[in-house]
Write a protein that holds these residues in place. Structure first.
Motif, PDB file in Angstrom:
ATOM      1  N   LEU A 127       0.897  -1.186  -0.133  1.00  0.00           N
ATOM      2  CA  LEU A 127      -0.079   0.120   0.114  1.00  0.00           C
ATOM      3  C   LEU A 127       0.768   1.314   0.071  1.00  0.00           C
ATOM      4  CD1 LEU A 127      -3.021  -1.066   2.243  1.00  0.00           C
ATOM      5  CD2 LEU A 127      -2.883  -0.820  -0.296  1.00  0.00           C
ATOM      6  N   SER A 128       1.954   1.129   0.538  1.00  0.00           N
ATOM      7  CA  SER A 128       3.004   2.517   0.771  1.00  0.00           C
ATOM      8  C   SER A 128       3.323   2.521  -0.884  1.00  0.00           C
ATOM      9  CB  SER A 128       4.068   2.074   1.457  1.00  0.00           C
ATOM     10  OG  SER A 128       5.068   1.106   1.088  1.00  0.00           O
ATOM     11  N   LYS A 129       3.502   1.738  -1.695  1.00  0.00           N
ATOM     12  CA  LYS A 129       3.892   1.828  -3.031  1.00  0.00           C
ATOM     13  C   LYS A 129       2.658   2.290  -3.842  1.00  0.00           C
ATOM     14  CE  LYS A 129       7.386  -1.538  -2.265  1.00  0.00           C
ATOM     15  NZ  LYS A 129       8.827  -1.219  -2.855  1.00  0.00           N
ATOM     16  N   VAL A 130       1.351   1.868  -3.575  1.00  0.00           N
ATOM     17  CA  VAL A 130       0.411   2.567  -4.208  1.00  0.00           C
ATOM     18  C   VAL A 130       0.230   4.053  -3.778  1.00  0.00           C
ATOM     19  CG1 VAL A 130      -2.018   2.272  -4.399  1.00  0.00           C
ATOM     20  CG2 VAL A 130      -0.973   0.204  -4.193  1.00  0.00           C
ATOM     21  N   ALA A 131       0.268   4.369  -2.506  1.00  0.00           N
ATOM     22  CA  ALA A 131       0.118   5.439  -2.134  1.00  0.00           C
ATOM     23  C   ALA A 131       1.541   6.632  -2.676  1.00  0.00           C
ATOM     24  CB  ALA A 131       0.360   5.664  -0.673  1.00  0.00           C
ATOM     25  N   THR A 132       2.293   6.070  -2.905  1.00  0.00           N
ATOM     26  CA  THR A 132       3.634   6.735  -3.758  1.00  0.00           C
ATOM     27  C   THR A 132       3.111   7.042  -5.127  1.00  0.00           C
ATOM     28  OG1 THR A 132       5.254   5.632  -2.179  1.00  0.00           O
ATOM     29  CG2 THR A 132       5.941   6.713  -4.124  1.00  0.00           C
ATOM     30  N   ALA A 133       2.631   6.028  -5.557  1.00  0.00           N
ATOM     31  CA  ALA A 133       2.292   6.263  -7.013  1.00  0.00           C
ATOM     32  C   ALA A 133       1.236   7.177  -7.336  1.00  0.00           C
ATOM     33  CB  ALA A 133       2.210   4.697  -7.736  1.00  0.00           C
ATOM     34  N   THR A 134      -0.048   6.960  -6.369  1.00  0.00           N
ATOM     35  CA  THR A 134      -0.922   7.826  -6.687  1.00  0.00           C
ATOM     36  C   THR A 134      -0.934   9.287  -5.848  1.00  0.00           C
ATOM     37  OG1 THR A 134      -1.941   6.810  -4.680  1.00  0.00           O
ATOM     38  CG2 THR A 134      -2.751   5.930  -6.911  1.00  0.00           C
ATOM     39  N   LEU A 135      -0.282   9.265  -4.950  1.00  0.00           N
ATOM     40  CA  LEU A 135      -0.225  10.558  -4.253  1.00  0.00           C
ATOM     41  C   LEU A 135       0.989  11.479  -4.090  1.00  0.00           C
ATOM     42  CD1 LEU A 135      -2.560   9.517  -1.194  1.00  0.00           C
ATOM     43  CD2 LEU A 135      -3.229  10.882  -3.378  1.00  0.00           C
ATOM     44  N   VAL A 136       2.168  10.783  -3.556  1.00  0.00           N
ATOM     45  CA  VAL A 136       3.479  11.445  -3.425  1.00  0.00           C
ATOM     46  C   VAL A 136       4.117  11.903  -4.718  1.00  0.00           C
ATOM     47  CG1 VAL A 136       5.732  11.303  -2.446  1.00  0.00           C
ATOM     48  CG2 VAL A 136       3.676  10.046  -1.461  1.00  0.00           C
ATOM     49  N   ALA A 137       4.177  11.116  -5.784  1.00  0.00           N
ATOM     50  CA  ALA A 137       4.775  11.330  -7.107  1.00  0.00           C
ATOM     51  C   ALA A 137       4.066  12.314  -7.538  1.00  0.00           C
ATOM     52  CB  ALA A 137       5.227  10.386  -7.827  1.00  0.00           C
ATOM     53  N   PRO A 138       2.788  12.153  -7.955  1.00  0.00           N
ATOM     54  CA  PRO A 138       2.007  13.306  -8.640  1.00  0.00           C
ATOM     55  C   PRO A 138       1.981  14.538  -7.784  1.00  0.00           C
ATOM     56  CG  PRO A 138       0.846  11.150  -8.363  1.00  0.00           C
ATOM     57  CD  PRO A 138       1.933  10.842  -7.810  1.00  0.00           C
ATOM     58  N   ALA A 139       2.101  14.525  -6.426  1.00  0.00           N
ATOM     59  CA  ALA A 139       2.038  15.795  -5.622  1.00  0.00           C
ATOM     60  C   ALA A 139       3.057  16.723  -6.162  1.00  0.00           C
ATOM     61  CB  ALA A 139       1.877  15.682  -4.406  1.00  0.00           C
ATOM     62  N   ILE A 140       4.385  15.910  -6.160  1.00  0.00           N
ATOM     63  CA  ILE A 140       5.799  16.594  -6.348  1.00  0.00           C
ATOM     64  C   ILE A 140       5.699  16.915  -7.900  1.00  0.00           C
ATOM     65  CG2 ILE A 140       8.354  16.256  -6.606  1.00  0.00           C
ATOM     66  CD1 ILE A 140       7.851  13.898  -4.239  1.00  0.00           C
ATOM     67  N   ALA A 141       5.146  16.271  -8.675  1.00  0.00           N
ATOM     68  CA  ALA A 141       4.952  16.576 -10.096  1.00  0.00           C
ATOM     69  C   ALA A 141       4.261  17.743 -10.392  1.00  0.00           C
ATOM     70  CB  ALA A 141       4.641  15.434 -10.832  1.00  0.00           C
ATOM     71  N   VAL A 142       3.136  17.856  -9.680  1.00  0.00           N
ATOM     72  CA  VAL A 142       2.110  19.090  -9.710  1.00  0.00           C
ATOM     73  C   VAL A 142       3.072  20.432  -9.343  1.00  0.00           C
ATOM     74  CG1 VAL A 142       0.137  20.078  -8.878  1.00  0.00           C
ATOM     75  CG2 VAL A 142       0.212  17.856  -9.752  1.00  0.00           C
ATOM     76  N   ILE A 143       3.804  20.052  -7.971  1.00  0.00           N
ATOM     77  CA  ILE A 143       4.540  21.284  -7.744  1.00  0.00           C
ATOM     78  C   ILE A 143       5.454  21.667  -8.791  1.00  0.00           C
ATOM     79  CG2 ILE A 143       6.110  22.191  -6.009  1.00  0.00           C
ATOM     80  CD1 ILE A 143       4.798  20.312  -3.941  1.00  0.00           C
ATOM     81  N   ALA A 144       6.168  20.755  -9.496  1.00  0.00           N
ATOM     82  CA  ALA A 144       7.049  21.282 -10.775  1.00  0.00           C
ATOM     83  C   ALA A 144       6.339  21.799 -11.486  1.00  0.00           C
ATOM     84  CB  ALA A 144       7.858  19.834 -10.844  1.00  0.00           C
ATOM     85  N   ALA A 145       5.169  21.268 -12.109  1.00  0.00           N
ATOM     86  CA  ALA A 145       4.524  21.762 -13.027  1.00  0.00           C
ATOM     87  C   ALA A 145       4.019  23.250 -12.833  1.00  0.00           C
ATOM     88  CB  ALA A 145       3.277  20.872 -13.305  1.00  0.00           C
ATOM     89  N   ILE A 146       3.555  23.471 -11.501  1.00  0.00           N
ATOM     90  CA  ILE A 146       3.023  24.796 -11.249  1.00  0.00           C
ATOM     91  C   ILE A 146       4.472  25.898 -11.385  1.00  0.00           C
ATOM     92  CG2 ILE A 146       2.482  26.199  -9.375  1.00  0.00           C
ATOM     93  CD1 ILE A 146       0.520  24.003  -8.627  1.00  0.00           C
TER      94      ILE A 146
END
Lengths: 321, 285
Positions: A127-146
């Motif tokens: 589940l930690s890997k699921v959470a990483t793929a669904t939340l952590v990595a996308p959140a960092i990517a959104v910050i980079a995109a902003i």
């Protein structure tokens, strides 16, 4: 809960290169290239004494009507969304390979024996890997995109100011970078739900494969698709092969790509679009809400959850190390 | 019932090969048990079963828990070092300590840092930059900082030079082991650990062929160096093993009266390595 946070940190430490540096470098390189392009254009134009159709930009924009300005602002918004698309492509590749290796790499180098020697259940690990793929990595990517969007707006503003256009009224007030940014954040959970079948499939293969997880992950769905199409060609049995390719094969392999729920019917409306406003409408709140009403989204999410459960069971049983 | 490990008819097969053939044993608390066997005898399979890393048939309880269904609870009380290379190569010392501290309720960061102070390990170092010996030091420091009841060591010093090997067991004995703890260790370097073992378990072809504490081993087994003229008399007593050195024969006896043997020649305590070789004769034939 503390354990789960530690597991998330662990994933981040191991994949900092993909989750943090890949989007940051992409954004940075894109901004530098844009700047270089502007400088080249500027220098070239000065040297040749060219003006855009003989008109100064400042004269153009000062005569823009309110409607024109709104159109222009929507165009800027669209450009901003497209910029985030660059980061989304990077995120797709990062996530795809992250998930394929998530439950395989540590078995290959036998460090799984260390992880399993700690009081952490297989469920928590997966589940930690699921959470990483669904939340952590996308959140960092959104910050980079902003960051990329803001940087790009600043560059464009400089360019505009250089040409006698007031960037505040034409660019910053006409466009809506804040709402674009907010939508990117809003897209994280929608993308996550949409991506569940892909996440589940890749994790399942990752937990199952004794070798070559990439080949198994890609060839099995493609072969299944070919089989369905083949039956279809024989005319004897009619199988809905196009929808199989679209709803199963593509979904298993590509749905971690952010925004991949935008399907052909939506993209087709682009052909009849009257202007950038229609394009931005694709990402309006109501069309996002529409995505949540699609049965396909939820069927996929359920299938994804089932595959994640299977991946957990597989993680517990695999003892080839 | 207070046994740390309680196994009855433990069995496991991989396809056609039998890794464990209905094995039964108990391991009591406060012991250091050497699980010794040739390659492929089933040692690692037995350890994996104890650690809940593999399925098995039969009955097995570790600290009163079922290792298969209660692995994550069990791991609060059990620590495990497999042969040296299993720490993840990308991780830094600092991250490893932070992670272990976060997930392990019985881990003491302060203890771990104290153990590491004797080494060249630095917080920012990555495992991939370390030598095998340093990785073993790191893993040992980590494990010794966990207040666990059972420590399982599977070839922990494989590939280390003798300095690291000596230091490893010395640390373990001086700074870690006490009567609350139990250690199970497998290794091929029997000579190096025989003086720290309290119990010996030989395993061959998936079966336990010897399971005794070191005192009983000392009472049971005797080696006699016999001159050629008395060799026939010695052979009559059915020795386990016979070998020749400098024209004399060395016989190994199991359960023969020591007084009787002393009449044949010079007696002495066999080393575990000699005992092992004699017991495992013909394994690979």
């Amino acid at each position: 809960m503390n354990t789960f946070l530690c597991l998330l940190k662990r994933e981040y430490w191991e994949h900092r290169g993909g989750f943090l540096w890949a989007p940051v470098w992409t954004a940075g390189i894109f901004l530098v290239l844009s700047l270089m392009g502007m400088v080249v254009g500027e220098v070239g134009a000065r040297r040749a004494g060219v003006q855009v159709n003989g008109v100064r930009l400042g004269d153009l924009t000062s005569h823009m009507s309110a409607e024109d300005l709104a159109q222009f602002g929507a165009g800027v918004d669209m450009a901003l969304f497209s910029l985030s698309g660059i980061i989304a492509i990077v995120l797709f590749f990062v996530l795809f390979f992250y998930l394929i290796g998530a439950l395989y790499d540590d078995r290959r180098d036998r460090s799984v024996l260390f992880w399993k020697s700690l009081p952490v259940s297989d469920t928590q690990t997966v589940l930690s890997k699921v959470a990483t793929a669904t939340l952590v990595a996308p959140a960092i990517a959104v910050i980079a995109a902003i960051g990329l969007m803001l940087g790009f707006l600043v560059l464009v503003s400089l360019f505009a100011a250089l040409h006698g256009v007031n960037p505040v009224t034409t660019i910053w007030m006409a466009s809506s970078p804040l709402s674009v940014a907010a939508k990117l954040v809003l897209l994280i959970p929608i993308n996550a739900l949409w991506a569940l079948p892909c996440i589940g499939w890749l994790l399942l293969v990752s937990a199952y494969a004794k070798r070559a997880p990439f080949l198994i992950a890609t060839l099995v769905p493609v072969f299944a698709g070919v089989l369905v199409s083949w039956f279809d060609l024989m005319q004897g049995i009619h199988l809905p092969d196009v929808s199989f390719w679209k709803n199963v094969v593509a979904r298993l392999l590509f749905s971690v790509a952010p925004g991949s729920w935008m399907d052909m019917t939506q993209l087709r409306t682009l052909e009849h679009a009257n202007g950038p406003q229609d394009l931005v409408g694709l990402l309006s709140l109501s069309s996002l809400a529409e995505v949540l009403t699609r049965p396909g989204l939820w069927i996929g999410a359920v299938a994804g959850a089932a595959m994640i459960a299977a991946a957990i069971a597989m993680r517990r049983r695999r003892d080839d190390s | 019932m207070s046994a740390v490990v309680h196994a009855r008819n433990l069995a496991k097969r991989y396809g056609a090969t039998v890794a464990l053939d209905s094995v039964s044993f108990d391991i009591q608390p406060g012991r250091i048990v050497g699980l010794i066997g040739p390659n492929g005898a089933g040692k690692t399979t037995a350890l994996k079963a104890i650690l809940g890393l593999t399925d098995f048939d039969g009955e097995l309880s570790v600290l009163g828990m079922n290792p298969r269904t209660q692995r994550s609870e069990l791991m609060q009380q059990v620590c495990f070092i497999a042969d040296v290379a299993v720490l993840p190569r990308w991780i830094r010392v600092r991250e490893l300590i932070e992670f272990t501290a976060g997930v392990h309720p019985r881990f003491s960061r302060e203890k771990c840092e104290r153990f590491m102070a004797h080494t060249k390990l630095k917080p920012e170092m990555r495992v991939r930059e370390m030598s095998k010996g340093m990785i073993a030091q790191l893993h040992l420091a980590l494990v010794m900082a966990i207040d666990a009841r059972l420590l399982v060591l599977d070839e922990p010093t494989l590939g280390l030079d003798i300095l690291y090997r000596k230091e490893f067991y010395q640390r373990l004995l001086n700074d870690y082991f006490d009567e609350q703890k139990t250690i199970i260790v497998t290794t091929h370097q029997v000579e190096e650990i025989e003086h720290i073992l309290t119990d010996l378990m030989f395993i061959r072809d998936g079966r336990v062929v010897l399971d005794a504490d070191m005192e009983r081993v000392g009472e049971r087994y005797t080696e006699v160096m016999v001159n050629p003229d008395r060799a026939a008399a010695a052979r009559a007593l059915k020795p386990l093993d016979e070998r020749q050195i400098f024209g004399k024969s060395i016989f190994l006896f199991d359960g023969v009266d020591k007084g009787q043997l002393a009449e044949l020649g010079e007696t002495r305590q066999p080393s575990v390595a000699d005992l092992f070789v004699a017991t495992m004769k013909g394994t690979y034939a």
